[in-house]
Design a protein around this motif. Sequence first.
Motif, PDB file in Angstrom:
ATOM      1  N   ASP A 131       0.734  -1.241  -0.004  1.00 15.27           N
ATOM      2  CA  ASP A 131      -0.007  -0.014   0.060  1.00 15.27           C
ATOM      3  C   ASP A 131       0.770   1.100   0.118  1.00 15.27           C
ATOM      4  O   ASP A 131       1.989   1.171  -0.411  1.00 15.27           O
ATOM      5  N   ALA A 132       0.218   2.486   0.348  1.00 11.84           N
ATOM      6  CA  ALA A 132       1.009   3.760   0.438  1.00 11.84           C
ATOM      7  C   ALA A 132       2.310   3.649   1.141  1.00 11.84           C
ATOM      8  O   ALA A 132       3.500   4.487   0.910  1.00 11.84           O
ATOM      9  N   THR A 133       2.404   2.649   2.228  1.00  9.17           N
ATOM     10  CA  THR A 133       3.529   2.860   2.903  1.00  9.17           C
ATOM     11  C   THR A 133       4.180   1.424   3.039  1.00  9.17           C
ATOM     12  O   THR A 133       5.020   1.072   4.110  1.00  9.17           O
ATOM     13  N   HIS A 134       3.900   0.345   2.277  1.00  9.21           N
ATOM     14  CA  HIS A 134       4.526  -0.857   2.381  1.00  9.21           C
ATOM     15  C   HIS A 134       4.878  -1.288   0.857  1.00  9.21           C
ATOM     16  O   HIS A 134       4.110  -1.167  -0.180  1.00  9.21           O
ATOM     17  N   PHE A 135       6.117  -1.633   0.568  1.00 14.06           N
ATOM     18  CA  PHE A 135       6.763  -1.668  -0.906  1.00 14.06           C
ATOM     19  C   PHE A 135       7.556  -2.954  -0.805  1.00 14.06           C
ATOM     20  O   PHE A 135       8.100  -3.225   0.053  1.00 14.06           O
ATOM     21  N   ALA A 136       7.225  -4.014  -1.766  1.00 11.33           N
ATOM     22  CA  ALA A 136       7.831  -5.241  -1.856  1.00 11.33           C
ATOM     23  C   ALA A 136       8.841  -5.279  -2.863  1.00 11.33           C
ATOM     24  O   ALA A 136       8.910  -4.794  -3.925  1.00 11.33           O
ATOM     25  N   LEU A 137       9.878  -5.509  -2.251  1.00 15.88           N
ATOM     26  CA  LEU A 137      11.297  -5.685  -3.134  1.00 15.88           C
ATOM     27  C   LEU A 137      11.240  -6.772  -3.828  1.00 15.88           C
ATOM     28  O   LEU A 137      12.007  -6.913  -4.440  1.00 15.88           O
ATOM     29  N   GLY A 138      10.342  -7.910  -3.437  1.00 15.01           N
ATOM     30  CA  GLY A 138      10.508  -9.228  -4.049  1.00 15.01           C
ATOM     31  C   GLY A 138       9.484 -10.089  -3.655  1.00 15.01           C
ATOM     32  O   GLY A 138       8.342  -9.779  -2.870  1.00 15.01           O
ATOM     33  N   THR A 139       9.677 -11.453  -3.977  1.00 18.44           N
ATOM     34  CA  THR A 139       8.898 -12.712  -3.448  1.00 18.44           C
ATOM     35  C   THR A 139       9.706 -13.749  -2.892  1.00 18.44           C
ATOM     36  O   THR A 139      11.064 -13.792  -3.099  1.00 18.44           O
ATOM     37  N   PRO A 140       9.301 -14.519  -1.999  1.00 26.77           N
ATOM     38  CA  PRO A 140      10.139 -15.734  -1.671  1.00 26.77           C
ATOM     39  C   PRO A 140      10.589 -16.286  -2.771  1.00 26.77           C
ATOM     40  O   PRO A 140       9.779 -16.549  -3.843  1.00 26.77           O
ATOM     41  N   PRO A 141      12.036 -17.119  -2.660  1.00 22.35           N
ATOM     42  CA  PRO A 141      12.363 -17.874  -3.896  1.00 22.35           C
ATOM     43  C   PRO A 141      11.498 -18.758  -4.517  1.00 22.35           C
ATOM     44  O   PRO A 141      11.758 -18.819  -5.919  1.00 22.35           O
ATOM     45  N   ALA A 142      10.853 -19.483  -3.901  1.00 19.97           N
ATOM     46  CA  ALA A 142       9.975 -20.562  -4.562  1.00 19.97           C
ATOM     47  C   ALA A 142       8.528 -20.242  -4.704  1.00 19.97           C
ATOM     48  O   ALA A 142       7.722 -21.080  -4.887  1.00 19.97           O
ATOM     49  N   MET A 143       7.924 -19.047  -4.487  1.00 19.31           N
ATOM     50  CA  MET A 143       6.736 -18.711  -4.572  1.00 19.31           C
ATOM     51  C   MET A 143       6.461 -17.204  -5.093  1.00 19.31           C
ATOM     52  O   MET A 143       7.725 -16.520  -5.247  1.00 19.31           O
ATOM     53  N   ASP A 144       5.212 -17.022  -5.448  1.00 21.71           N
ATOM     54  CA  ASP A 144       5.163 -15.764  -6.239  1.00 21.71           C
ATOM     55  C   ASP A 144       4.129 -14.759  -5.329  1.00 21.71           C
ATOM     56  O   ASP A 144       3.034 -14.289  -5.646  1.00 21.71           O
ATOM     57  N   ILE A 145       4.469 -14.552  -4.191  1.00 20.08           N
ATOM     58  CA  ILE A 145       3.663 -13.845  -3.120  1.00 20.08           C
ATOM     59  C   ILE A 145       4.679 -12.645  -2.730  1.00 20.08           C
ATOM     60  O   ILE A 145       5.606 -12.602  -2.111  1.00 20.08           O
ATOM     61  N   PRO A 146       3.976 -11.352  -3.209  1.00 19.45           N
ATOM     62  CA  PRO A 146       4.959 -10.098  -2.662  1.00 19.45           C
ATOM     63  C   PRO A 146       5.299 -10.149  -1.214  1.00 19.45           C
ATOM     64  O   PRO A 146       4.389 -10.489  -0.226  1.00 19.45           O
ATOM     65  N   VAL A 147       6.481  -9.872  -0.600  1.00 14.07           N
ATOM     66  CA  VAL A 147       6.966  -9.676   0.723  1.00 14.07           C
ATOM     67  C   VAL A 147       7.176  -8.044   0.980  1.00 14.07           C
ATOM     68  O   VAL A 147       8.281  -7.589   0.517  1.00 14.07           O
ATOM     69  N   PRO A 148       6.165  -7.210   1.431  1.00 17.58           N
ATOM     70  CA  PRO A 148       6.480  -5.989   1.570  1.00 17.58           C
ATOM     71  C   PRO A 148       7.225  -5.361   2.724  1.00 17.58           C
ATOM     72  O   PRO A 148       7.332  -6.160   3.796  1.00 17.58           O
ATOM     73  N   LEU A 149       8.347  -4.168   2.680  1.00 16.57           N
ATOM     74  CA  LEU A 149       8.922  -3.545   3.577  1.00 16.57           C
ATOM     75  C   LEU A 149       7.738  -2.646   4.246  1.00 16.57           C
ATOM     76  O   LEU A 149       6.952  -1.945   3.571  1.00 16.57           O
ATOM     77  N   ASP A 150       7.957  -2.523   5.612  1.00 11.82           N
ATOM     78  CA  ASP A 150       7.064  -1.342   6.217  1.00 11.82           C
ATOM     79  C   ASP A 150       8.007  -0.113   6.139  1.00 11.82           C
ATOM     80  O   ASP A 150       9.063   0.157   6.929  1.00 11.82           O
ATOM     81  N   LEU A 151       7.697   0.639   5.264  1.00 12.13           N
ATOM     82  CA  LEU A 151       8.796   2.011   5.006  1.00 12.13           C
ATOM     83  C   LEU A 151       8.579   2.927   6.132  1.00 12.13           C
ATOM     84  O   LEU A 151       9.772   3.715   6.436  1.00 12.13           O
ATOM     85  N   GLU A 152       7.463   2.991   6.757  1.00 11.02           N
ATOM     86  CA  GLU A 152       7.480   3.881   7.948  1.00 11.02           C
ATOM     87  C   GLU A 152       8.451   3.533   9.246  1.00 11.02           C
ATOM     88  O   GLU A 152       8.882   4.307   9.645  1.00 11.02           O
ATOM     89  N   GLU A 153       8.426   2.261   9.510  1.00 11.54           N
ATOM     90  CA  GLU A 153       9.589   1.605  10.148  1.00 11.54           C
ATOM     91  C   GLU A 153      10.892   1.659   9.621  1.00 11.54           C
ATOM     92  O   GLU A 153      11.654   2.020  10.521  1.00 11.54           O
ATOM     93  N   LEU A 154      11.123   1.576   8.513  1.00  9.67           N
ATOM     94  CA  LEU A 154      12.263   1.661   7.721  1.00  9.67           C
ATOM     95  C   LEU A 154      13.033   2.978   8.113  1.00  9.67           C
ATOM     96  O   LEU A 154      14.264   3.043   8.436  1.00  9.67           O
ATOM     97  N   VAL A 155      12.406   3.982   7.895  1.00 11.36           N
ATOM     98  CA  VAL A 155      13.136   5.266   7.782  1.00 11.36           C
ATOM     99  C   VAL A 155      13.320   5.990   9.175  1.00 11.36           C
ATOM    100  O   VAL A 155      13.889   6.830   9.464  1.00 11.36           O
ATOM    101  N   LYS A 156      12.839   5.197  10.572  1.00 13.91           N
ATOM    102  CA  LYS A 156      12.949   5.782  11.608  1.00 13.91           C
ATOM    103  C   LYS A 156      14.400   5.424  12.097  1.00 13.91           C
ATOM    104  O   LYS A 156      14.794   6.126  13.092  1.00 13.91           O
ATOM    105  N   ARG A 157      15.131   4.739  11.499  1.00 15.34           N
ATOM    106  CA  ARG A 157      16.458   4.374  11.761  1.00 15.34           C
ATOM    107  C   ARG A 157      17.477   4.393  10.453  1.00 15.34           C
ATOM    108  O   ARG A 157      16.984   4.156   9.400  1.00 15.34           O
ATOM    109  N   SER A 158      18.672   4.198  10.831  1.00 17.78           N
ATOM    110  CA  SER A 158      19.852   4.122   9.516  1.00 17.78           C
ATOM    111  C   SER A 158      19.660   2.745   9.081  1.00 17.78           C
ATOM    112  O   SER A 158      19.248   1.720  10.116  1.00 17.78           O
TER     113      SER A 158
END
Length: 527
Positions: A131-158
């Motif tokens: 969604d607006a704050t979750h972005f998938a860099l890819g999928t599990p190696p043997a599956m086709d399901i997006p795995v999103p990063l929580d971008l709001e949590e990501l930018v709170k730290r280096s």
Amino acid sequence: MPAQELLGVVTDGSFSQGLRVRLLDPAAVERLRVGSFVVVEGDEHRYFGMVTDLALATTDSALTADPPLHSPFLHRVLRGTHAYATAEIRPSLVLQAGSEQPQPARTIPPHFARLRQATAEDFACVFGREDATHFALGTPPAMDIPVPLDLEELVKRSNGVFGQSGSGKSVLTRLLLAGLILADRVSVLLFDMHNEYARAPSDQPELIGLAELFGTTRVQVYTLDDRTDRSAAARTIQIGLDQIEPEDIELLAEELNLNPTFATVAHHLRASFGKHWIAETRALDADGVKEFCARTGVAESSVNALRSKLARLVQRPYMQESLDTSIIDEIIAKLQKGTHIIVQFGRYDSFLDYMLVANLLTRRIHERYTEEVLEAQRLGSEMSIRPLVIVLEEAHKFLTPEAARQSIFGTIAREMRKYRVTLLIVDQRPSSIDREILSQLGTKIIGPLSDQQDIEAVLTGVADRSGLRNLLANLSPRQECVIVGHAVRMPVAIRTREYRRHELLDLVRTRTGKATDERRLRLLIGE
């Protein structure tokens, strides 16, 4: 549970060492792989975990001493009964009955709890949906399901992106930056040492650049070399010698081969001559050097050595003796309005150029952000300062144990998000980076690493190091990585999504829509 979903049952294990699961289908061991995301259904809770190891076992040692080589019938009879496969599972999260959010696992399931493959619903429960704050860099190696990063949590730290040369770090970083720009929660300042992020390379047109993807109203290029980017929107950076402080060259001690006393000498020169200390130092004649040394107690040899080394800075083509306007003020103003900045180096891509310019810009920007945050806190006003992510390639040059204690980049990494500035470090040699800095990184995106010292270093501060070490050792050479940290609820291995021009353009159009036109209008009228 449908029969085809059942992979095996828990037979033994412990909380500290993980669970051992006996696989019921003899062929399941070939369908699973180390790093697979799986679910264990207990009597009361659902456990989410990762396969950390696969093994073959027998109930009778005679089978290993005299295997039935020539009897397909015995193969079928023994496989799955006297000869079987096991999987080691490390539960990370547990979903308790009646709860919608999984929590860190603090217990284990009972004997004969059932293991199954994770479904799309399981992935959504753990990692969320795009969604607006979750972005998938890819999928599990043997599956086709997006795995999103929580971008709001990501930018709170280096954070950090690591991987050996040729493993696809730059493509992975491009994807991550595209997600951050789409989310529009932070501004990005990218030091692009190799001129590969703004526009597609001529030999790889599919690798669309960020300036091409989002347009020059959202991503603007600044360059030291006016031959690098000839577009009308690109701005050429010039730096005045009067803008350089002794702290800006402390990080260059190795590149300039400075002796240990240079910092003391430089600070004496700055105190004596003010902001024009470099030009005045270069202009000193022999009598001037003697007079300065008599007054300050500094050795003549040290002053002359520093004068000689400073000549390398003065001779850089982008250096001017003095500038009336500061390009740094312009960059800060654009970052605060939400424009993302890429700094290119063109022909001036030596480590001396890269480290000098990156350190100078970053130190000034951090000072400005610190002043504004402290002033806002003093006045008790609402914090309206837009957060900033600084992207730093070849980070080990800035964050060695010696440099990290005094460099601005070490300060930012340790501050977390105190002054609204964080780092995204990109590197292939994490073992050269200060361990304290590595332990402070909130999320690590780790590609293949062949050096054991690099693997040990990148796992600094991470729980379950042994399981992740095994997982990293089994990554494919390209397009696979492990994500661990605050942006994901549990460690996960993914296959990086393809970086295709038309797909990314469609994604940007879908996500932005009318918001893009509105944003451009606000920038044009100066809001």
